[in-house]
Each structure stands twice: as structure tokens, then as C-alpha cells.
Design a protein around this motif. Sequence first.
Motif, PDB file in Angstrom:
ATOM      1  N   LEU A 142      34.622  57.593  48.963  1.00 53.01           N
ATOM      2  CA  LEU A 142      35.059  56.320  48.412  1.00 53.01           C
ATOM      3  C   LEU A 142      36.565  56.316  48.202  1.00 53.01           C
ATOM      4  O   LEU A 142      37.246  55.313  48.476  1.00 53.01           O
ATOM      5  N   LEU A 143      37.110  57.428  47.747  1.00 52.19           N
ATOM      6  CA  LEU A 143      38.558  57.515  47.567  1.00 52.19           C
ATOM      7  C   LEU A 143      39.296  57.370  48.895  1.00 52.19           C
ATOM      8  O   LEU A 143      40.385  56.796  48.954  1.00 52.19           O
ATOM      9  N   SER A 144      38.708  57.851  49.989  1.00 53.90           N
ATOM     10  CA  SER A 144      39.356  57.673  51.293  1.00 53.90           C
ATOM     11  C   SER A 144      39.406  56.204  51.682  1.00 53.90           C
ATOM     12  O   SER A 144      40.366  55.751  52.326  1.00 53.90           O
ATOM     13  N   LEU A 145      38.395  55.425  51.286  1.00 52.45           N
ATOM     14  CA  LEU A 145      38.383  53.999  51.610  1.00 52.45           C
ATOM     15  C   LEU A 145      39.408  53.225  50.802  1.00 52.45           C
ATOM     16  O   LEU A 145      40.047  52.297  51.315  1.00 52.45           O
ATOM     17  N   VAL A 146      39.585  53.581  49.534  1.00 51.90           N
ATOM     18  CA  VAL A 146      40.485  52.815  48.669  1.00 51.90           C
ATOM     19  C   VAL A 146      41.931  53.292  48.779  1.00 51.90           C
ATOM     20  O   VAL A 146      42.810  52.753  48.110  1.00 51.90           O
ATOM     21  N   THR A 147      42.174  54.279  49.637  1.00 51.90           N
ATOM     22  CA  THR A 147      43.544  54.712  49.897  1.00 51.90           C
ATOM     23  C   THR A 147      43.940  54.510  51.363  1.00 51.90           C
ATOM     24  O   THR A 147      45.061  54.811  51.747  1.00 51.90           O
ATOM     25  N   GLY A 148      42.999  53.987  52.184  1.00 47.61           N
ATOM     26  CA  GLY A 148      43.234  53.905  53.623  1.00 47.61           C
ATOM     27  C   GLY A 148      44.266  52.874  54.042  1.00 47.61           C
ATOM     28  O   GLY A 148      45.046  53.081  54.968  1.00 47.61           O
ATOM     29  N   GLY A 149      44.275  51.712  53.378  1.00 43.98           N
ATOM     30  CA  GLY A 149      45.268  50.682  53.672  1.00 43.98           C
ATOM     31  C   GLY A 149      44.914  49.749  54.808  1.00 43.98           C
ATOM     32  O   GLY A 149      43.862  49.849  55.441  1.00 43.98           O
ATOM     33  N   ASP A 150      45.823  48.793  55.051  1.00 41.05           N
ATOM     34  CA  ASP A 150      45.700  47.778  56.106  1.00 41.05           C
ATOM     35  C   ASP A 150      44.475  46.890  55.926  1.00 41.05           C
ATOM     36  O   ASP A 150      43.907  46.386  56.900  1.00 41.05           O
ATOM     37  N   ASP A 151      44.053  46.657  54.678  1.00 42.39           N
ATOM     38  CA  ASP A 151      42.914  45.774  54.428  1.00 42.39           C
ATOM     39  C   ASP A 151      43.315  44.307  54.423  1.00 42.39           C
ATOM     40  O   ASP A 151      42.489  43.440  54.721  1.00 42.39           O
ATOM     41  N   TYR A 152      44.551  44.005  54.018  1.00 39.75           N
ATOM     42  CA  TYR A 152      45.119  42.649  54.010  1.00 39.75           C
ATOM     43  C   TYR A 152      44.384  41.680  53.084  1.00 39.75           C
ATOM     44  O   TYR A 152      44.456  40.467  53.256  1.00 39.75           O
ATOM     45  N   GLN A 153      43.658  42.223  52.110  1.00 38.64           N
ATOM     46  CA  GLN A 153      43.016  41.388  51.104  1.00 38.64           C
ATOM     47  C   GLN A 153      43.970  41.188  49.920  1.00 38.64           C
ATOM     48  O   GLN A 153      45.031  41.812  49.854  1.00 38.64           O
ATOM     49  N   ALA A 154      43.583  40.322  48.974  1.00 37.61           N
ATOM     50  CA  ALA A 154      44.438  40.010  47.835  1.00 37.61           C
ATOM     51  C   ALA A 154      43.842  40.567  46.555  1.00 37.61           C
ATOM     52  O   ALA A 154      42.667  40.318  46.255  1.00 37.61           O
ATOM     53  N   LEU A 155      44.641  41.316  45.819  1.00 39.88           N
ATOM     54  CA  LEU A 155      44.289  41.774  44.484  1.00 39.88           C
ATOM     55  C   LEU A 155      45.050  40.915  43.493  1.00 39.88           C
ATOM     56  O   LEU A 155      46.277  40.804  43.578  1.00 39.88           O
ATOM     57  N   THR A 156      44.340  40.304  42.555  1.00 42.10           N
ATOM     58  CA  THR A 156      44.955  39.364  41.624  1.00 42.10           C
ATOM     59  C   THR A 156      44.557  39.668  40.190  1.00 42.10           C
ATOM     60  O   THR A 156      43.456  40.157  39.928  1.00 42.10           O
ATOM     61  N   CYS A 157      45.465  39.378  39.285  1.00 40.50           N
ATOM     62  CA  CYS A 157      45.217  39.514  37.851  1.00 40.50           C
ATOM     63  C   CYS A 157      45.148  38.107  37.264  1.00 40.50           C
ATOM     64  O   CYS A 157      46.106  37.325  37.405  1.00 40.50           O
ATOM     65  N   VAL A 158      44.026  37.791  36.614  1.00 41.15           N
ATOM     66  CA  VAL A 158      43.739  36.434  36.164  1.00 41.15           C
ATOM     67  C   VAL A 158      43.353  36.472  34.686  1.00 41.15           C
ATOM     68  O   VAL A 158      42.537  37.320  34.274  1.00 41.15           O
ATOM     69  N   ALA A 159      43.910  35.564  33.888  1.00 38.96           N
ATOM     70  CA  ALA A 159      43.553  35.494  32.472  1.00 38.96           C
ATOM     71  C   ALA A 159      42.071  35.147  32.334  1.00 38.96           C
ATOM     72  O   ALA A 159      41.521  34.384  33.145  1.00 38.96           O
ATOM     73  N   PRO A 160      41.393  35.691  31.320  1.00 38.07           N
ATOM     74  CA  PRO A 160      39.959  35.411  31.150  1.00 38.07           C
ATOM     75  C   PRO A 160      39.624  33.922  31.119  1.00 38.07           C
ATOM     76  O   PRO A 160      38.590  33.509  31.660  1.00 38.07           O
ATOM     77  N   ALA A 161      40.496  33.102  30.523  1.00 36.52           N
ATOM     78  CA  ALA A 161      40.230  31.669  30.435  1.00 36.52           C
ATOM     79  C   ALA A 161      40.261  30.987  31.799  1.00 36.52           C
ATOM     80  O   ALA A 161      39.694  29.898  31.971  1.00 36.52           O
ATOM     81  N   GLU A 162      40.917  31.627  32.782  1.00 29.64           N
ATOM     82  CA  GLU A 162      41.032  31.052  34.125  1.00 29.64           C
ATOM     83  C   GLU A 162      40.025  31.649  35.097  1.00 29.64           C
ATOM     84  O   GLU A 162      39.879  31.166  36.220  1.00 29.64           O
ATOM     85  N   ALA A 163      39.350  32.713  34.682  1.00 24.66           N
ATOM     86  CA  ALA A 163      38.561  33.508  35.617  1.00 24.66           C
ATOM     87  C   ALA A 163      37.409  32.725  36.242  1.00 24.66           C
ATOM     88  O   ALA A 163      37.145  32.839  37.450  1.00 24.66           O
TER      89      ALA A 163
END
Length: 333
Positions: free
Chosen positions: A264-285
Motif C-alpha cells: 500500500l505504501l508503494s501505491l501512495v508514493t508512486g505518483g503520476d495519479d493526477y487526482q486532487a487532494l483537497t482540504c474542506v471545512a466540515p460545514a462545506e463537506a
Amino acid sequence: MEPAPPEFDLIAQLWAPLTLGAPGAFGLKDDVAQLSSAPFGHVVTCDQIIEGTHFLPSDPLDWVAKRLVRRNLSDLIAKGCKPIGAFLSVAWPKSRPYAHLADFAAGLGQDLAELCGACPLLGGDTSTTHGPLVASLTLVGVPLSAAGQPILRSGAQAGDLIFLTGTIGDPFLGLQVRLGLMDGQGLEGAVSIALAPSPPPLAVAAIIATHAKASIDISDGLLADAGHVAAASGRALELDLERVPLSAEARVFLDRAQPPVEALLSLVTGGDDYQALTCVAPAEAKAFASKMKALGVQISQIGVCRDGQGLNLFFQGERLDLPARTGWQFSGA
């Protein structure tokens, strides 16, 4: 080998159609392009691809061009911006036939039109080289947030929920299979994705612009890029690796692997996924997730922002040490 046409014939045949008639491109018949004014200014991103580093010499050239577009587009989407113009620079190997350049142009034009919302090519440069193929694309965009600002890495606050679009790990798996480093049985979908991983649809940019506090595209690796947000925001990002969304192919890989946490660690360190990681306030989630699902975008909450520093990993309720390598980074060695 068929000789390339004269420079201006090449521009007229391959690149001018990609302007889509944008007036600021001047038909690619001049030395400059002109951008229309934007109420809050423009944002700019630039990425390059190098043969032997970012793609294999045997890769189809239309897909190489698509990879170049998607590397850039994922940046703009994660920043809550839409592209309005593109600039291309290509160093084309003398050893490659001209027909391959036409394939490259076709792939570039298709993704600029279909994925980038009919984004016109406004200019650039084409030269030849005795070295490998190198291409650089610059995308110019406009922010979609009400404040007219891109959604940066630095806005995360304690209590924000961390969301991730799509799935993680297929580009890494596909590359390992293509390099002959892994058995490809059951991983055919990952091999296809690895040629040119797809970012979320362009409409996601407006959702991020409306609801996200901080955002980044996953190109260096999920752990590395989450760490960039933590560092820029001065917050601790807490990730639950069991919540990281995986494809069916990635699940096949994990089922084969021992111990699974290392896989699993190899997957989350592999890169080139081009997805978006976002931080959202609970009221907006709730609104954020609902809008994503309405677009047909897979959206997963994988963690939470805390007061503190750095990146905290958990798996099956236990805290993990960060791996020595969290993703890709530049090395001058």
C-alpha cells in the motif's frame, strides 16, 4: 524517412488548427500571442516531459502528448482554475519521422479540445535535436473562486476534512508492468491508465474553487503531495491509509502482496495519479461531496487536518512511521 515540411508549412499543417480560431493566436503567424484581460488576472502552470524519464521511447506519440496536457491540466483543476490558452515547446528528435509529430499534434489537440474545455493553442516553438524528445506545455488559466484567487496549498485549517478524487496507484502499477518489474496478470487496466493518467473532469475545478481551503494535484505521490500541503499550511495532515481509494487492479496487487502495508505504501508514493487532494471545512463537506458525486466523480474522505506539523499516517488503527521515500523529488545526481 519522410522529410519534415518547411517551418511555416509545419505550423500551418499541425499547430494552427489547434488555435481553434482564437483571435489572440493571430493564426500563429506572428511572434507573440495576446491574452484577453481577466478580472482577477491569470494563473500559469508549466510542465515538461522527457523521453526515457516521463515516457518510454516506444509509447504512442498521441498518448505522449495527452500525458503532457494532463500533467498541466491537473494542476489547474486542483487550483480551482480553468485553462484559457496553451503554449507548446517541442525539441523533436531528428531520428523520429515527421508522421510521428503529426500523431503528437493530434493527441495534443484532442485533449486540449475535449479535456480542457476547447482551450486554444496560442503559440510556442518547434525545433529539432539529436537528443531525446522533450516537450514543455504552459497552460494559462483563470481562477474560478469568488475571490478571484487560486486555491493554494497553504490554506488548510485544523478540523478541515481531507478529500481525494478518483483512485490512487494505477499509474505506478502500470509502469511496473510495462518495465517488466511486475506480473501483469489482472493489472491490464492499470497498464492502460499508465500511458496517460486522467485527471478529474474540468467541472471539478469550480467545485474546488467554491468549497476547498487548500488543494494540490497528486503528481509526486499522495504522501509527498499531502506533505507539501502540511508544510505550506503549517498544519498536520492525518491520513488513514485504509480509506485511500483503490481500483480493482490495485486490490488485486494488494491481495498478492506480503505484507500488504508495504504494498500500500508503494501505491501512495508512486505518483503520476493526477487526482486532487483537497482540504474542506466540515460545514462545506456535504455540499462538496454531493456536487462531486453529481458529476460522477469518485470522492473519498481520507483524513483530517490537525494542529501541529507534518504528515501522520494510520493503518488499521495504528500509527505508521513515514517511509524514507514519500514520492518523487528532483535529484541533481
